[in-house]
Design a protein around this motif. Structure first.
Motif, mmCIF file in Angstrom:
data_model
loop_
_atom_site.group_PDB
_atom_site.id
_atom_site.type_symbol
_atom_site.label_atom_id
_atom_site.label_comp_id
_atom_site.label_asym_id
_atom_site.label_seq_id
_atom_site.Cartn_x
_atom_site.Cartn_y
_atom_site.Cartn_z
ATOM 1 N N THR A 31 9.808 -2.489 27.143
ATOM 2 C CA THR A 31 11.236 -2.597 27.428
ATOM 3 C C THR A 31 11.576 -1.862 28.711
ATOM 4 O O THR A 31 11.204 -0.704 28.893
ATOM 5 N N TYR A 33 14.803 -1.182 31.602
ATOM 6 C CA TYR A 33 16.254 -1.197 31.790
ATOM 7 C C TYR A 33 16.599 -0.878 33.245
ATOM 8 O O TYR A 33 15.938 -0.064 33.882
ATOM 9 N N ARG A 48 18.560 -5.490 30.567
ATOM 10 C CA ARG A 48 17.445 -4.998 29.760
ATOM 11 C C ARG A 48 16.418 -6.099 29.586
ATOM 12 O O ARG A 48 16.780 -7.249 29.286
ATOM 13 N N GLU A 50 12.795 -7.302 27.704
ATOM 14 C CA GLU A 50 11.713 -7.163 26.738
ATOM 15 C C GLU A 50 10.556 -7.977 27.314
ATOM 16 O O GLU A 50 10.622 -9.208 27.355
ATOM 17 N N ASP A 56 19.339 -8.864 27.706
ATOM 18 C CA ASP A 56 20.737 -8.441 27.790
ATOM 19 C C ASP A 56 21.096 -8.277 29.256
ATOM 20 O O ASP A 56 20.731 -7.284 29.870
ATOM 21 N N SER A 95 11.230 2.190 27.737
ATOM 22 C CA SER A 95 11.288 2.831 26.427
ATOM 23 C C SER A 95 10.075 2.501 25.574
ATOM 24 O O SER A 95 9.472 1.430 25.673
ATOM 25 N N SER A 96 9.779 3.486 24.728
ATOM 26 C CA SER A 96 8.740 3.312 23.726
ATOM 27 C C SER A 96 9.301 2.516 22.556
ATOM 28 O O SER A 96 10.495 2.209 22.520
ATOM 29 N N LEU A 97 8.477 2.220 21.619
ATOM 30 C CA LEU A 97 8.921 1.469 20.444
ATOM 31 C C LEU A 97 9.959 2.242 19.647
ATOM 32 O O LEU A 97 10.827 1.659 18.999
ATOM 33 N N GLU A 98 9.926 3.580 19.735
ATOM 34 C CA GLU A 98 10.882 4.394 18.995
ATOM 35 C C GLU A 98 12.285 4.324 19.581
ATOM 36 O O GLU A 98 13.241 4.720 18.941
ATOM 37 N N GLY A 99 12.384 3.878 20.818
ATOM 38 C CA GLY A 99 13.703 3.758 21.407
ATOM 39 C C GLY A 99 14.076 4.864 22.358
ATOM 40 O O GLY A 99 15.171 4.879 22.899
ATOM 41 N N GLU A 100 13.172 5.819 22.574
ATOM 42 C CA GLU A 100 13.469 6.884 23.536
ATOM 43 C C GLU A 100 13.281 6.345 24.947
ATOM 44 O O GLU A 100 12.248 5.781 25.273
ATOM 45 N N LEU A 101 14.291 6.508 25.783
ATOM 46 C CA LEU A 101 14.232 6.035 27.155
ATOM 47 C C LEU A 101 13.701 7.112 28.082
ATOM 48 O O LEU A 101 14.073 8.288 27.978
ATOM 49 N N PHE A 102 12.862 6.713 28.995
ATOM 50 C CA PHE A 102 12.344 7.582 30.039
ATOM 51 C C PHE A 102 12.871 7.033 31.365
ATOM 52 O O PHE A 102 12.678 5.851 31.667
ATOM 53 N N PHE A 103 13.487 7.917 32.123
ATOM 54 C CA PHE A 103 14.152 7.480 33.345
ATOM 55 C C PHE A 103 13.342 7.821 34.584
ATOM 56 O O PHE A 103 12.649 8.842 34.645
ATOM 57 N N PHE B 34 20.944 10.606 20.972
ATOM 58 C CA PHE B 34 20.206 11.333 21.993
ATOM 59 C C PHE B 34 21.158 12.227 22.783
ATOM 60 O O PHE B 34 22.331 11.915 22.965
ATOM 61 N N TYR B 36 20.755 13.707 26.682
ATOM 62 C CA TYR B 36 19.983 13.793 27.915
ATOM 63 C C TYR B 36 20.633 14.821 28.826
ATOM 64 O O TYR B 36 21.843 15.035 28.791
ATOM 65 N N HIS B 43 16.123 13.768 37.743
ATOM 66 C CA HIS B 43 16.400 12.599 36.921
ATOM 67 C C HIS B 43 16.793 12.998 35.509
ATOM 68 O O HIS B 43 16.658 14.164 35.123
ATOM 69 N N LEU B 44 17.311 12.054 34.788
ATOM 70 C CA LEU B 44 17.693 12.279 33.401
ATOM 71 C C LEU B 44 16.469 12.633 32.561
ATOM 72 O O LEU B 44 15.432 11.976 32.632
ATOM 73 N N PHE B 51 16.701 10.494 14.813
ATOM 74 C CA PHE B 51 16.444 9.152 14.296
ATOM 75 C C PHE B 51 16.765 9.093 12.807
ATOM 76 O O PHE B 51 17.377 8.149 12.315
ATOM 77 N N ASN B 94 21.978 4.669 20.392
ATOM 78 C CA ASN B 94 21.238 3.415 20.337
ATOM 79 C C ASN B 94 21.511 2.802 18.968
ATOM 80 O O ASN B 94 21.097 3.365 17.954
ATOM 81 N N ASN B 101 16.751 -2.286 21.375
ATOM 82 C CA ASN B 101 17.292 -1.033 21.876
ATOM 83 C C ASN B 101 18.348 -1.274 22.933
ATOM 84 O O ASN B 101 18.121 -1.976 23.909
#
Lengths: 112, 115
Positions: A31, A33, A48, A50, A56, A95-103, B34, B36, B43-44, B51, B94, B101
């Motif tokens: 994923t 974004y 977004r 996938e 989206d 993002s990972s499967l868990e939904g945590e976003l890395f920017f 979350f 951030y 960066h963020l 969860f 989320n 997501n």
């Protein structure tokens, strides 16, 4: 492990010129974004993905903005033509499967 | 559609003071939550996340947040701030669902810690 990589970090252009931003997500993150962040505001989702599918893009101004993620890895975001109001920071995240976003560190655009 | 509201746009406090940043969201379903942080020029970065399970979650750098489902809130706290906590803090939600997501951010709270 490398994080999300974006380029360029800074871009200054005149209005009506085109501009493109590139993003390389974290390996294995399906994923991706693109967010827009105006000064003093929170990030707003533009599109977004996938894998290679844009799932989206409701907030993407399609008259001048376009994005692609042809092979499901890297992505580019393009603005053509740029307007003064497009000045902002363009953030890419994955993002990972868990939904945590890395920017990524973002691409700061200034339109003169 | 989900939305996130952060109560304070700016907070100024002295070192060793306690910090609490409010966050409320609107979404009736199950959510991941979350916080951030964005340090000046950086960066963020993720501070903490919720969860499921214990609604009191602990993050990095001494931060914690409490999920109160009945109040749709996820407030961030730190008992004693340091000058290095000067940053902008963003709450994000989320909504878990078939659409996948979709992280929605609040407007952010800019925190200035005076030495």
């Amino acid at each position: 492990e490398a994080g999300v990589v974006q380029s360029p970090r800074y871009k200054i252009i005149e209005k009506k010129q085109p501009v493109a931003f590139w993003c390389n997500p974290i390996s294995g993150h399906n994923t991706l974004y693109w967010y827009l962040q105006n000064l003093g505001q929170g990030p707003e989702l533009l599109i977004r993905y996938e894998n290679e599918e844009a799932v989206d893009d409701s907030q993407l101004p399609k008259d001048r903005f376009s994005a692609e993620r042809l092979k499901g890895v890297d992505s580019t975001l393009k603005i053509q033509p740029a307007e003064l109001g497009d000045s902002a920071v363009y953030l890419c995240a994955s993002s990972s499967l868990e939904g945590e976003l890395f920017f990524g560190e973002g691409s700061r655009l200034t339109v003169l | 559609a989900q939305s996130v509201s952060q109560h304070n746009h700016h907070v100024i406090l002295s070192e060793a003071a306690s910090l609490e940043l409010g966050c409320n969201y609107s979404y009736g379903g199950t959510v991941n939550l979350f916080w951030y942080v964005q340090y000046p020029g950086q960066h963020l970065q993720l501070l903490l996340k919720y969860f499921s399970g214990d609604p009191l979650v602990k993050g990095i750098k001494g931060f914690e947040a409490e999920f109160i489902k009945s109040k749709f809130s996820f407030n961030l706290r730190k008992p004693s701030v340091q000058w290095s906590d000067t940053a902008e803090y963003f709450c994000a939600v989320n909504a878990r669902g078939a659409a996948g997501n979709k992280l929605t951010f609040g407007g952010g709270t800019r925190v200035l810690v005076k030495p």
